[in-house]
Design an enzyme around this catalytic site. Sequence first.
Site, mmCIF file in Angstrom:
data_model
loop_
_atom_site.group_PDB
_atom_site.id
_atom_site.type_symbol
_atom_site.label_atom_id
_atom_site.label_comp_id
_atom_site.label_asym_id
_atom_site.label_seq_id
_atom_site.Cartn_x
_atom_site.Cartn_y
_atom_site.Cartn_z
ATOM 1 N N THR A 57 -28.260 -9.472 -14.827
ATOM 2 C CA THR A 57 -26.837 -9.265 -15.108
ATOM 3 C C THR A 57 -26.347 -10.005 -16.346
ATOM 4 O O THR A 57 -25.505 -9.498 -17.086
ATOM 5 C CB THR A 57 -26.011 -9.734 -13.883
ATOM 6 O OG1 THR A 57 -26.399 -8.933 -12.777
ATOM 7 C CG2 THR A 57 -24.524 -9.577 -14.098
ATOM 8 N N ASP B 40 -34.663 -5.488 -14.428
ATOM 9 C CA ASP B 40 -33.865 -5.954 -13.299
ATOM 10 C C ASP B 40 -34.837 -6.794 -12.469
ATOM 11 O O ASP B 40 -36.004 -6.412 -12.315
ATOM 12 C CB ASP B 40 -33.377 -4.752 -12.481
ATOM 13 C CG ASP B 40 -32.433 -5.170 -11.370
ATOM 14 O OD1 ASP B 40 -31.232 -4.904 -11.502
ATOM 15 O OD2 ASP B 40 -32.912 -5.754 -10.373
ATOM 16 N N SER B 41 -34.390 -7.908 -11.952
ATOM 17 C CA SER B 41 -35.362 -8.791 -11.296
ATOM 18 C C SER B 41 -35.916 -8.202 -9.998
ATOM 19 O O SER B 41 -36.860 -8.746 -9.435
ATOM 20 C CB SER B 41 -34.777 -10.177 -11.085
ATOM 21 O OG SER B 41 -33.901 -10.203 -10.000
ATOM 22 N N SER B 42 -35.373 -7.083 -9.537
ATOM 23 C CA SER B 42 -35.987 -6.407 -8.380
ATOM 24 C C SER B 42 -37.377 -5.884 -8.758
ATOM 25 O O SER B 42 -38.184 -5.584 -7.879
ATOM 26 C CB SER B 42 -35.139 -5.219 -7.934
ATOM 27 O OG SER B 42 -33.797 -5.550 -7.934
ATOM 28 N N THR C 124 -30.615 -12.707 -10.774
ATOM 29 C CA THR C 124 -30.501 -13.659 -9.662
ATOM 30 C C THR C 124 -31.260 -13.208 -8.411
ATOM 31 O O THR C 124 -31.663 -14.030 -7.598
ATOM 32 C CB THR C 124 -29.022 -13.870 -9.282
ATOM 33 O OG1 THR C 124 -28.437 -12.599 -8.990
ATOM 34 C CG2 THR C 124 -28.259 -14.563 -10.379
ATOM 35 N N THR D 71 -38.908 -21.123 9.269
ATOM 36 C CA THR D 71 -37.675 -20.831 10.016
ATOM 37 C C THR D 71 -36.776 -19.821 9.296
ATOM 38 O O THR D 71 -36.725 -19.799 8.069
ATOM 39 C CB THR D 71 -36.862 -22.121 10.311
ATOM 40 O OG1 THR D 71 -35.638 -21.736 10.958
ATOM 41 C CG2 THR D 71 -36.520 -22.902 9.060
ATOM 42 N N CYS E 57 -33.664 -20.070 9.549
ATOM 43 C CA CYS E 57 -32.462 -20.827 9.182
ATOM 44 C C CYS E 57 -32.518 -21.227 7.713
ATOM 45 O O CYS E 57 -33.590 -21.463 7.160
ATOM 46 C CB CYS E 57 -32.354 -22.109 10.013
ATOM 47 S SG CYS E 57 -32.143 -21.815 11.757
HETATM 48 N N1 ASP Z 1 -29.901 -7.007 -9.954
HETATM 49 C C1 ASP Z 1 -29.738 -8.133 -10.840
HETATM 50 C C2 ASP Z 1 -31.072 -8.818 -10.981
HETATM 51 O O1 ASP Z 1 -31.462 -9.604 -10.164
HETATM 52 C C3 ASP Z 1 -28.710 -9.060 -10.327
HETATM 53 C C4 ASP Z 1 -28.469 -10.272 -11.193
HETATM 54 O O2 ASP Z 1 -28.923 -10.400 -12.295
HETATM 55 O O3 ASP Z 1 -27.772 -11.165 -10.733
HETATM 56 O O4 ASP Z 1 -31.773 -8.557 -11.911
#
Ligand code: ASP
Length: 346
Positions: free
Chosen positions: A15, A59-61, A91, A280, A282
């Site tokens: 992002t 994209d980090s996915s 992120t 865990t 948690c």
């Molecule tokens: N989908 C974005 C990513 O992880 C989200 C971000 O950058 O915060 O690449």
Amino acid sequence: MQNETSILLVYTGGTIGMKQDPVSFDLRPFDFSQILEEVPELKKFGYRIDTYSFDPVIDSSDVDIEFWKRLTRLIEENYCKYDGFVILHGTDTMSFSASALSFMLGDITKPVVFTGSQLPIGMLRTDGKENLISSIEIAASKDSAGRPMVPEVCIYFESQLYRGNRTTKYTAENFRAFRSANYPVLAEVGIHIKFNTAFIRYPADWNHPLHPTYDLDPSVLIIKVIPGMKREVLDSLVCTPGIRAIILETYGSGNAPSGKWFTDCIKKAVDRGVIVLNITQCLAGRVDMDTYSTGKSLKNIGVVGGGDCTTEAAVAKLFFLLGQYTDNKEIVHFLKKNMRGELTEM
Ligand code: ASP
């Protein structure tokens, strides 16, 4: 200029480097040089800030182990040329990448700071500018002896610096996107940057050369325990072909259903030579398989306790250990050890 502070700023995607398409309003990555145009303040530091952009940015996915190898190689090739590294990253999987690099890079003597943002850097209320500026300042910070303040793989976000392999992405909404529930922050940014030196890992040898590891084995499956889980489902999961390790995400301090069918299923995997690591569900706290009988029965069948390790760090550590060792005894030995600050040993 001699002794000029130098930083390598790496843009991988996410992002922070997005721009809104004026017609469709979709977020699209833009040219990296424009990131610096968006933040002219960076020039005021007087540091040499060189930039490197992944092409294409991702994209980090879409992060995978090839991406981690590329990032590690980039740092290795430039390690002697810079005082610190700032990695702009999405992120969503930042905690996985920071955990992976903490294992792949090994003992480091320079800061590697991951950061990103919740709002694109070109937007009015963006958190990206502050995150970027403070990350660069942290990566460049030195003590009175001229040594880096934080020679670790870390994540900087919304005024806080965390040990990378202790973090988890906590919210997709709030600017404070990450949490390090089991380990104190390494630094807090306000009017001053306050480094929490008691909790920062320093190298035993500041001249230690970088010895990165590129061998990773991702033959790992995560099974999250849920109430009402069906025996047949668990049975087929533990028999998944090609896996060498299972991360069992359990309740509370490492508890799972007490029925014999459950332990029998898990034992089947252990008996086949699959390592089962108990982590865990948690966000805070640790696995202690001696507290409740449900935890004890897992311990008795050879399940390994993951302590206060996050799932992200457990994934990275297992990829790393499976890539290094064929003998399960060695892998289990290191799973119980704190290797890169990812685990509080008890
Ligand atoms: N989908 C974005 C990513 O992880 C989200 C971000 O950058 O915060 O690449």
